[in-house]
Design a protein around this motif. Structure first.
Motif, PDB file in Angstrom:
ATOM      1  N   GLU A   1       1.320 -11.643 -10.640  1.00  0.00           N
ATOM      2  CA  GLU A   1       0.346 -12.394 -11.430  1.00  0.00           C
ATOM      3  C   GLU A   1      -1.033 -11.750 -11.348  1.00  0.00           C
ATOM      4  N   GLN A   2      -1.419 -11.332 -10.144  1.00  0.00           N
ATOM      5  CA  GLN A   2      -2.719 -10.690  -9.980  1.00  0.00           C
ATOM      6  C   GLN A   2      -2.739  -9.332 -10.680  1.00  0.00           C
ATOM      7  N   ARG A   3      -1.629  -8.590 -10.617  1.00  0.00           N
ATOM      8  CA  ARG A   3      -1.563  -7.272 -11.257  1.00  0.00           C
ATOM      9  C   ARG A   3      -1.655  -7.408 -12.766  1.00  0.00           C
ATOM     10  N   ILE A   4      -1.012  -8.410 -13.331  1.00  0.00           N
ATOM     11  CA  ILE A   4      -1.092  -8.636 -14.773  1.00  0.00           C
ATOM     12  C   ILE A   4      -2.517  -8.996 -15.169  1.00  0.00           C
ATOM     13  N   LYS A   5      -3.165  -9.833 -14.383  1.00  0.00           N
ATOM     14  CA  LYS A   5      -4.560 -10.191 -14.650  1.00  0.00           C
ATOM     15  C   LYS A   5      -5.441  -8.949 -14.624  1.00  0.00           C
ATOM     16  N   TYR A   6      -5.233  -8.108 -13.623  1.00  0.00           N
ATOM     17  CA  TYR A   6      -6.012  -6.881 -13.496  1.00  0.00           C
ATOM     18  C   TYR A   6      -5.774  -5.977 -14.700  1.00  0.00           C
ATOM     19  N   ALA A   7      -4.516  -5.826 -15.100  1.00  0.00           N
ATOM     20  CA  ALA A   7      -4.177  -4.948 -16.217  1.00  0.00           C
ATOM     21  C   ALA A   7      -4.828  -5.411 -17.508  1.00  0.00           C
TER      22      ALA A   7
ATOM     23  N   GLU B   1      -7.608  -0.918  -7.471  1.00  0.00           N
ATOM     24  CA  GLU B   1      -6.630  -1.894  -7.919  1.00  0.00           C
ATOM     25  C   GLU B   1      -5.758  -2.365  -6.763  1.00  0.00           C
ATOM     26  N   VAL B   2      -5.242  -1.424  -5.975  1.00  0.00           N
ATOM     27  CA  VAL B   2      -4.390  -1.777  -4.846  1.00  0.00           C
ATOM     28  C   VAL B   2      -5.152  -2.646  -3.862  1.00  0.00           C
ATOM     29  N   GLU B   3      -6.380  -2.252  -3.532  1.00  0.00           N
ATOM     30  CA  GLU B   3      -7.161  -3.018  -2.570  1.00  0.00           C
ATOM     31  C   GLU B   3      -7.521  -4.387  -3.117  1.00  0.00           C
ATOM     32  N   GLN B   4      -7.807  -4.470  -4.409  1.00  0.00           N
ATOM     33  CA  GLN B   4      -8.153  -5.757  -4.999  1.00  0.00           C
ATOM     34  C   GLN B   4      -6.991  -6.726  -4.910  1.00  0.00           C
TER      35      GLN B   4
ATOM     36  N   GLU C   1      -6.465  -7.838  -1.224  1.00  0.00           N
ATOM     37  CA  GLU C   1      -7.489  -8.752  -0.726  1.00  0.00           C
ATOM     38  C   GLU C   1      -7.455 -10.101  -1.425  1.00  0.00           C
ATOM     39  N   THR C   2      -6.994 -10.124  -2.673  1.00  0.00           N
ATOM     40  CA  THR C   2      -7.008 -11.363  -3.450  1.00  0.00           C
ATOM     41  C   THR C   2      -5.748 -12.185  -3.259  1.00  0.00           C
ATOM     42  N   VAL C   3      -4.603 -11.512  -3.249  1.00  0.00           N
ATOM     43  CA  VAL C   3      -3.328 -12.221  -3.299  1.00  0.00           C
ATOM     44  C   VAL C   3      -2.870 -12.726  -1.960  1.00  0.00           C
ATOM     45  N   LEU C   4      -2.862 -11.885  -0.949  1.00  0.00           N
ATOM     46  CA  LEU C   4      -2.205 -12.247   0.305  1.00  0.00           C
ATOM     47  C   LEU C   4      -2.791 -13.478   0.980  1.00  0.00           C
ATOM     48  N   PRO C   5      -4.121 -13.663   0.999  1.00  0.00           N
ATOM     49  CA  PRO C   5      -4.615 -14.926   1.579  1.00  0.00           C
ATOM     50  C   PRO C   5      -4.094 -16.146   0.842  1.00  0.00           C
ATOM     51  N   ARG C   6      -3.953 -16.044  -0.485  1.00  0.00           N
ATOM     52  CA  ARG C   6      -3.439 -17.179  -1.247  1.00  0.00           C
ATOM     53  C   ARG C   6      -1.972 -17.425  -0.950  1.00  0.00           C
ATOM     54  N   VAL C   7      -1.206 -16.356  -0.758  1.00  0.00           N
ATOM     55  CA  VAL C   7       0.205 -16.511  -0.391  1.00  0.00           C
ATOM     56  C   VAL C   7       0.321 -17.273   0.926  1.00  0.00           C
ATOM     57  N   LEU C   8      -0.506 -16.903   1.885  1.00  0.00           N
ATOM     58  CA  LEU C   8      -0.440 -17.562   3.189  1.00  0.00           C
ATOM     59  C   LEU C   8      -0.772 -19.042   3.082  1.00  0.00           C
TER      60      LEU C   8
ATOM     61  N   ARG D   1       0.824  -1.209   0.000  1.00  0.00           N
ATOM     62  CA  ARG D   1       0.000   0.000   0.000  1.00  0.00           C
ATOM     63  C   ARG D   1       0.859   1.260   0.000  1.00  0.00           C
ATOM     64  N   GLU D   2       1.936   1.258   0.777  1.00  0.00           N
ATOM     65  CA  GLU D   2       2.802   2.424   0.850  1.00  0.00           C
ATOM     66  C   GLU D   2       3.466   2.720  -0.501  1.00  0.00           C
ATOM     67  N   ASN D   3       4.014   1.694  -1.134  1.00  0.00           N
ATOM     68  CA  ASN D   3       4.764   1.897  -2.362  1.00  0.00           C
ATOM     69  C   ASN D   3       3.896   2.128  -3.583  1.00  0.00           C
ATOM     70  N   ASN D   4       2.629   1.711  -3.518  1.00  0.00           N
ATOM     71  CA  ASN D   4       1.758   1.822  -4.680  1.00  0.00           C
ATOM     72  C   ASN D   4       0.577   2.755  -4.444  1.00  0.00           C
ATOM     73  N   ALA D   5       0.673   3.590  -3.436  1.00  0.00           N
ATOM     74  CA  ALA D   5      -0.395   4.541  -3.160  1.00  0.00           C
ATOM     75  C   ALA D   5      -0.520   5.543  -4.297  1.00  0.00           C
ATOM     76  N   ASN D   6      -1.686   6.196  -4.360  1.00  0.00           N
ATOM     77  CA  ASN D   6      -1.943   7.175  -5.408  1.00  0.00           C
ATOM     78  C   ASN D   6      -0.850   8.230  -5.454  1.00  0.00           C
ATOM     79  N   GLY D   7      -0.341   8.480  -6.645  1.00  0.00           N
ATOM     80  CA  GLY D   7       0.664   9.522  -6.824  1.00  0.00           C
ATOM     81  C   GLY D   7       2.094   9.060  -6.642  1.00  0.00           C
ATOM     82  N   ARG D   8       2.315   7.847  -6.128  1.00  0.00           N
ATOM     83  CA  ARG D   8       3.682   7.372  -5.902  1.00  0.00           C
ATOM     84  C   ARG D   8       4.210   6.553  -7.069  1.00  0.00           C
TER      85      ARG D   8
END
Length: 250
Positions: free
Chosen positions: A113-119, A226-229, A232-239, A85-92
């Motif tokens: 992988e999730q970011r590419i899917k989103y894009a 996008e950041v929130e998606q 919420e999608t990736v981190l549970p799967r990583v765990l 969230r810090e590195n990808n916040a709006n304007g950064r």
């Protein structure tokens, strides 16, 4: 994918950040490392108890180790979410860019992988991936970049290292990774040339200030979603993947 838990060096931010924010990130990762050490100790003592014929103690220590493992995963999840969230916040970062600084390899693979899917779902044709140069890693070895390149190969996408060696350009259309001149970037502005980036070639015409501000306002809601998606999608799967790992290298 591997369960190697290595990340891009001590400094995990791609922008100037106050000390309190960076200390919070470090605190979460340190807590995760402490829990990993406790988990390893419990499992080792459990093995010794089993070999000595004390099955009850072995089971108790094994359960304690699993509990420490769950705490480790939770602290790493919090750290990954926080830094993303810090590195990808709006304007950064620009809308066509994702910054993976501070992510462990396993986390970065899933996030990309999730970011590419989103894009692709939103009609984006390319993506700039900030992976870092390894300036702050042991022996200056880039651990993340080779794995991100492997993700691109697995997805059948062509990529190229940009003039700033800490960035990768990915063509999302399946075509060659040929960047137009305006897509090239100079070295970043901060932290040994690793983080901030600025365009090498300015556009021939500058938009009026009001138009630029309106464009930024319109882009903010989508980027926030996008950041929130991704979080919420990736981190549970990583765990879930990490739970299956028998060994974690911190």
């Amino acid at each position: 994918m591997s369960h190697e838990m290595s990340y891009m060096g001590h400094r995990a931010f791609n922008h100037d950040q106050n000390r309190e924010v960076e200390e919070e990130y470090d605190r979460l990762r340190d807590l995760a490392r402490q829990e990993a050490a406790k988990r390893g100790s419990c499992f080792e003592r459990s093995r010794e108890a089993y070999e000595n014929g004390d099955g009850a103690l072995a089971k108790e220590l094994s359960e304690q180790g699993k509990a420490h493992g769950r705490k480790m995963e939770e602290y790493n999840r919090q750290a990954s979410e926080f830094i993303f969230r810090e590195n990808n916040a709006n304007g950064r970062v620009p809308p066509d860019t994702i910054d993976l600084h501070g992510q462990f390899v396993e986390e970065a693979e899933e996030i990309l992988e999730q970011r590419i899917k989103y894009a692709r779902e939103h009609g984006q044709t390319h993506l700039h991936v900030i992976v870092g140069k390894g300036n702050h890693s042991v022996n200056h070895v880039q651990k993340l970049k080779p794995r991100i390149e492997q993700v691109c190969r697995d997805l059948g996408l062509q990529y190229a290292t940009e003039e700033n060696a800490g960035r990768i350009y990915v063509n999302l259309t399946g075509g060659p990774a040929d960047m137009p001149p305006e897509q090239h970037y100079q070295q970043p502005q901060h932290y040994d040339g690793e983080y901030h980036t600025t365009p090498q070639h300015q556009q021939p015409q500058q938009q009026p200030q009001q138009a630029q501000q309106a464009q930024q306002v319109q882009a903010q809601p989508e980027q926030k979603d996008e950041v929130e998606q991704i979080v919420e999608t990736v981190l549970p799967r990583v765990l879930r993947k990490l739970e299956k790992a028998c060994c974690v290298v911190m």
